[in-house]
Write an enzyme that holds these catalytic residues in place. Structure first.
Site, PDB file in Angstrom:
ATOM      1  N   GLU A   1       1.190  -0.404  -5.092  1.00 56.26           N
ATOM      2  CA  GLU A   1       0.017   0.547  -5.317  1.00 56.26           C
ATOM      3  C   GLU A   1       0.845   1.727  -5.330  1.00 56.26           C
ATOM      4  O   GLU A   1       1.509   2.438  -4.517  1.00 56.26           O
ATOM      5  CB  GLU A   1      -0.979   0.720  -4.127  1.00 56.26           C
ATOM      6  CG  GLU A   1      -2.001   1.587  -4.122  1.00 56.26           C
ATOM      7  CD  GLU A   1      -2.663   2.293  -3.175  1.00 56.26           C
ATOM      8  OE1 GLU A   1      -1.798   2.665  -2.153  1.00 56.26           O
ATOM      9  OE2 GLU A   1      -3.806   2.433  -2.898  1.00 56.26           O
TER      10      GLU A   1
ATOM     11  N   ASP B   1       0.639  -1.127  -0.079  1.00 52.59           N
ATOM     12  CA  ASP B   1      -0.079  -0.054  -0.094  1.00 52.59           C
ATOM     13  C   ASP B   1       0.795   1.259  -0.080  1.00 52.59           C
ATOM     14  O   ASP B   1       1.806   1.268   0.821  1.00 52.59           O
ATOM     15  CB  ASP B   1      -0.598   0.106   1.310  1.00 52.59           C
ATOM     16  CG  ASP B   1      -1.901   1.277   1.246  1.00 52.59           C
ATOM     17  OD1 ASP B   1      -2.748   1.229   0.792  1.00 52.59           O
ATOM     18  OD2 ASP B   1      -1.540   2.098   2.046  1.00 52.59           O
TER      19      ASP B   1
HETATM   20  C1  LIG Z   1      -2.451   5.711  -1.635  1.00 55.28           C
HETATM   21  C2  LIG Z   1      -2.660   5.940  -0.224  1.00 55.28           C
HETATM   22  O1  LIG Z   1      -3.031   7.107   0.324  1.00 55.28           O
HETATM   23  N1  LIG Z   1      -2.780   4.605   0.361  1.00 55.28           N
HETATM   24  C3  LIG Z   1      -3.138   4.523   1.570  1.00 55.28           C
HETATM   25  C4  LIG Z   1      -2.040   4.796   2.598  1.00 55.28           C
HETATM   26  O2  LIG Z   1      -2.129   5.117   3.923  1.00 55.28           O
HETATM   27  C5  LIG Z   1      -3.664   5.565   4.024  1.00 55.28           C
HETATM   28  C6  LIG Z   1      -3.367   5.955   5.568  1.00 55.28           C
HETATM   29  O3  LIG Z   1      -3.486   4.587   6.122  1.00 55.28           O
HETATM   30  C7  LIG Z   1      -4.414   5.107   3.457  1.00 55.28           C
HETATM   31  O4  LIG Z   1      -5.662   5.921   3.929  1.00 55.28           O
HETATM   32  C8  LIG Z   1      -4.201   5.090   2.162  1.00 55.28           C
HETATM   33  O5  LIG Z   1      -5.485   4.344   1.436  1.00 55.28           O
END
Ligand SMILES: CC(=O)N[C@H]1CO[C@H](CO)[C@@H](O)[C@@H]1O
Ligand SMILES: *[C@@H]1O[C@H](CO)[C@@H](O)[C@H](O)[C@H]1NC(C)=O
Ligand SMILES: *[C@@H]1O[C@H](CO)[C@@H](O)[C@H](O)[C@H]1NC(C)=O
Ligand SMILES: *[C@@H]1O[C@H](CO)[C@@H](O)[C@H](O)[C@H]1NC(C)=O
Ligand SMILES: *[C@@H]1O[C@H](CO)[C@@H](O)[C@H](O)[C@H]1NC(C)=O
Ligand SMILES: *[C@@H]1O[C@H](CO)[C@@H](O)[C@H](O)[C@H]1NC(C)=O
Ligand SMILES: *[C@@H]1O[C@H](CO)[C@@H](O)[C@H](O)[C@H]1NC(C)=O
Ligand SMILES: [Ca+2]
Ligand SMILES: [Ca+2]
Length: 591
Positions: free
Chosen positions: A309, A239
């Protein structure tokens, strides 16, 4: 066969013919791919299915989906022909940000079950030939994580686990060390009375950024990967990787100059010092080594994989795959958000589709495997974003494109966004301001899966669900779409997965894209053979016969959209108009 001996599949993209531009009425592009298919690995042609666990199936009727629920539905996943599932985060978490705030990387949140439930899920999935991928959230932990508590108290060994900085004083007033902003608005720095220092959080205050410049942090995070590999999982979805590292000198970021953004808004700054740093990309390469080492030590011949991602520009996105020459590898694949998410502003428009597919194929380095993502838990559902009338055609297009197909749960039945009010919502940023909830919330695409016509759409046995079940479930649900004799979204989805087998022995492929007003065609010819497969789509609200040259009089219908009068196996009739939004995949003799 040892995995590290395996040469990697080549999906080379060489543009051979380019004519015309999007302004002209007829646009054609040809690609020549060469695929060393002998060595194709399982994931390179796989269909990955993203499960949002809290909304998939609630086995104990407490309102939240869970691991036992997923186990109950594995037969559905197998029936569809899906190769791998990836689960949005199920780790222990205070759920401040829907599980993206992790307090223990090695345990499961009680909402979802236990480690034993996950063991059972792995066993049952593997018994059905389905691989299981876990989400991994390396950019930050929860502030409830034991590491953060230890760091807060400067416990030995944990002092520098997070990014701590002294304040600066302006006119005697305490200020954060620089101008960096959180993706969730406002300063990315939070003052800690306890430590008398600021800590960095690129996301919410409860999500302190780990300090990746500390080798102990890197070691711990790699150990977490190994822990899950030993546990038996088949890979990771990483992520939000672009934010791992920040500038070592903590320089202020320049203003972006974008219109309509306030100084508190993330878009106010150009994030040259907090995203996509070289060190971050290099970290992904190191994570890959962890996987490769693990794979090399197994006696089985399949790879555990990593997908990343990344919402970055196209050049940067490609760097996450590895170096262009393949000498250093990164993610097995990095999500293609360009083609069907970021790029499509006008929706399903022939020229935009043409450009967005071309953009990807032209930019992916020749050694790496393409992938196609229609939707996920952060985007309005495909049926809502791109129109319910386009659901089948979009699945058909993705199915014929070379490489990996990623489905978000519900796309196989054309599920639309649900109805959620601000009071019912969970998306942490959206519920902060109810007057903008309708535009900003991601809760709409996270409502429970619509299984059947029973109470709560079969998600559970009637207990109030965490997010409301969409009222549309009586029309749109899996059960209605199951009978074999109906041409439903789901049956088409299944046919498409089977259809992809025609490419199983492909060693090279020619791709030809045609776009013109109201029409789109994608032609794929494996092995430059005399047999080709053409996806043809009438992107119009009126019926029309296909343009000259799109099909031949002997073409056979292989898959067709749910509004099509054709039966599979029919000969395509060149003089019979395609209905509005009708799409077909034809098998054509190219001689
Ligand atoms: C792309 C993005 O922001 N991904 C995650 C990164 O972390 C945050 C906080 O935990 C998430 O909300 C996001 O989806
Ligand atoms: C990042 O790496 C690339 C390629 O190795 C190099 O050309 C570039 O100068 C590096 N950038 C910085 C800011 O170090
Ligand atoms: C692989 O096989 C070898 C030889 O049979 C065995 O010694 C080793 O323990 C096995 N490794 C794993 C990870 O199963
Ligand atoms: C909520 O959003 C509206 C519309 O953008 C804005 O005018 C208002 O100031 C916001 N309220 C808060 C508390 O941020
Ligand atoms: C949000 O959408 C709902 C349903 O369409 C509507 O009833 C409500 O008024 C909208 N709220 C705002 C603030 O626009
Ligand atoms: C691929 O090759 C195998 C082995 O020769 C063969 O059994 C199979 O039918 C081929 N598949 C297709 C779609 O031609
Ligand atoms: C083809 O379609 C045309 C126009 O609808 C129709 O008149 C004709 O009978 C069809 N031909 C066949 C072989 O079905
Ligand atoms: Ca439950
Ligand atoms: Ca970071």
């Amino acid at each position: 066969m040892k995995l590290n001996d395996i040469a990697y599949c080549i999906l080379a993209v060489t543009v051979t013919i380019v004519t015309a531009t999007s302004n002209e009425p007829f646009t054609v592009k040809t690609f020549q791919h060469s695929i060393q298919n002998r060595y194709l690995e399982w994931w390179q042609t796989a269909v990955f299915y993203q499960i949002y666990p809290r909304s998939f199936k609630d086995s104990n009727n407490d309102g939240d989906g869970d691991l036992q629920g997923i186990i109950q539905k594995l037969d559905h996943i197998q029936d569809a022909g899906i190769d791998a599932i990836w689960l949005s985060p199920i780790y222990k978490s205070p759920q401040v940000d829907n599980g993206y705030d992790i307090s223990d990387y090695r345990d499961i949140d009680e909402i979802y079950g236990t480690l034993d439930d996950l063991k059972e899920l792995l066993k049952e999935a593997h018994a059905r030939g389905i691989k299981v991928i876990l989400d991994y959230v390396p950019n930050h932990t929860s502030d409830k994580h034991a590491w953060f508590q230890a760091s807060l108290n400067k416990q030995e060994g944990y002092e520098d686990f997070y990014v701590w900085k002294d304040p600066v004083f302006v006119d005697g007033e305490r200020q954060p060390p620089n101008n960096w902003l959180s993706a969730f608005k406002g300063s990315a720095w939070e003052w800690s009375e306890e430590r008398q220092q600021y800590y960095l959080h690129q996301f919410s205050i409860g999500q302190p950024d780990l300090n990746y410049r500390n080798p102990n942090v890197v070691r711990e995070m790699k150990d977490v990967l190994k822990y899950w590999l030993d546990f038996g999982i088949d890979g990771f979805r990483m992520d939000a990787v672009p934010t791992l590292f920040e500038d070592e000198q903590f320089r202020d970021e320049p203003l972006s100059g974008k219109a309509n953004v306030g100084p508190e808004d993330y878009e106010y700054l150009d994030h040259i010092y907090t995203t996509d740093l070289n060190e971050t990309i290099f970290m992904i390469y190191q994570f890959r080594q962890v996987l490769d080492e693990f794979n090399a030590n197994q006696n089985d011949s399949y790879s555990r994989i990593m997908m990343t991602e990344v919402y970055s520009d196209i050049d940067t996105t490609m760097k996450y795959y590895g170096t262009v020459d393949g000498s250093i590898r990164g993610a097995h694949f990095t999500f293609n958000f360009w083609t069907f998410i970021t790029y499509l502003i006008k929706g399903v428009d022939p020229f935009e589709l043409f450009q967005s597919i071309t953009l990807w194929l032209e930019n992916i380095p020749r050694l790496y495997t393409s992938n196609w993502v229609l939707g996920n838990h952060d985007q309005p559902r495909v049926a809502t974003r791109l129109g319910p009338e386009n659901v089948d055609a979009l699945n058909m297009l993705v199915a014929i494109l070379p490489g990996i197909w990623v489905t978000y749960n519900g796309e196989e039945i054309g599920q639309e966004n649900g109805e959620v009010t601000c009071e019912q919502g969970y998306d942490p940023q959206a519920i902060k301001n109810c007057s903008t909830f309708n535009e900003t919330s991601r809760d709409f695409e996270r409502t429970p899966f619509q299984w059947d016509t029973t109470v709560n759409a079969g998600f559970n046995e009637g207990a109030p669900t965490w997010l409301p079940v969409s009222k549309k479930y009586l029309e749109t649900n899996l059960e209605n779409q199951l009978p074999a004799d109906i041409n439903s979204h789901y049956n088409i989805y299944k046919e498409l997965i089977k259809f992809r087998d025609v490419f199983e022995n492909e060693t090279e492929t020619s791709l030809l894209i045609n776009a013109q007003v109201n029409w789109f065609r994608f032609l794929r010819i494996p092995n430059s053979d005399h047999i080709g497969y053409a996806f043809i789509f009438n992107i119009n609200d009126e019926e029309n016969v296909v343009p000259d040259g799109f099909a031949s009089s002997t073409s056979e219908v292989i898959v067709r959209s749910s509004n099509s009068p054709y039966q599979i196996g029919d000969t395509f009739n060149l003089t019979q108009p395609l209905k509005p939004r009708e799409a077909v995949i034809l098998k054509m003799n190219m001689r």
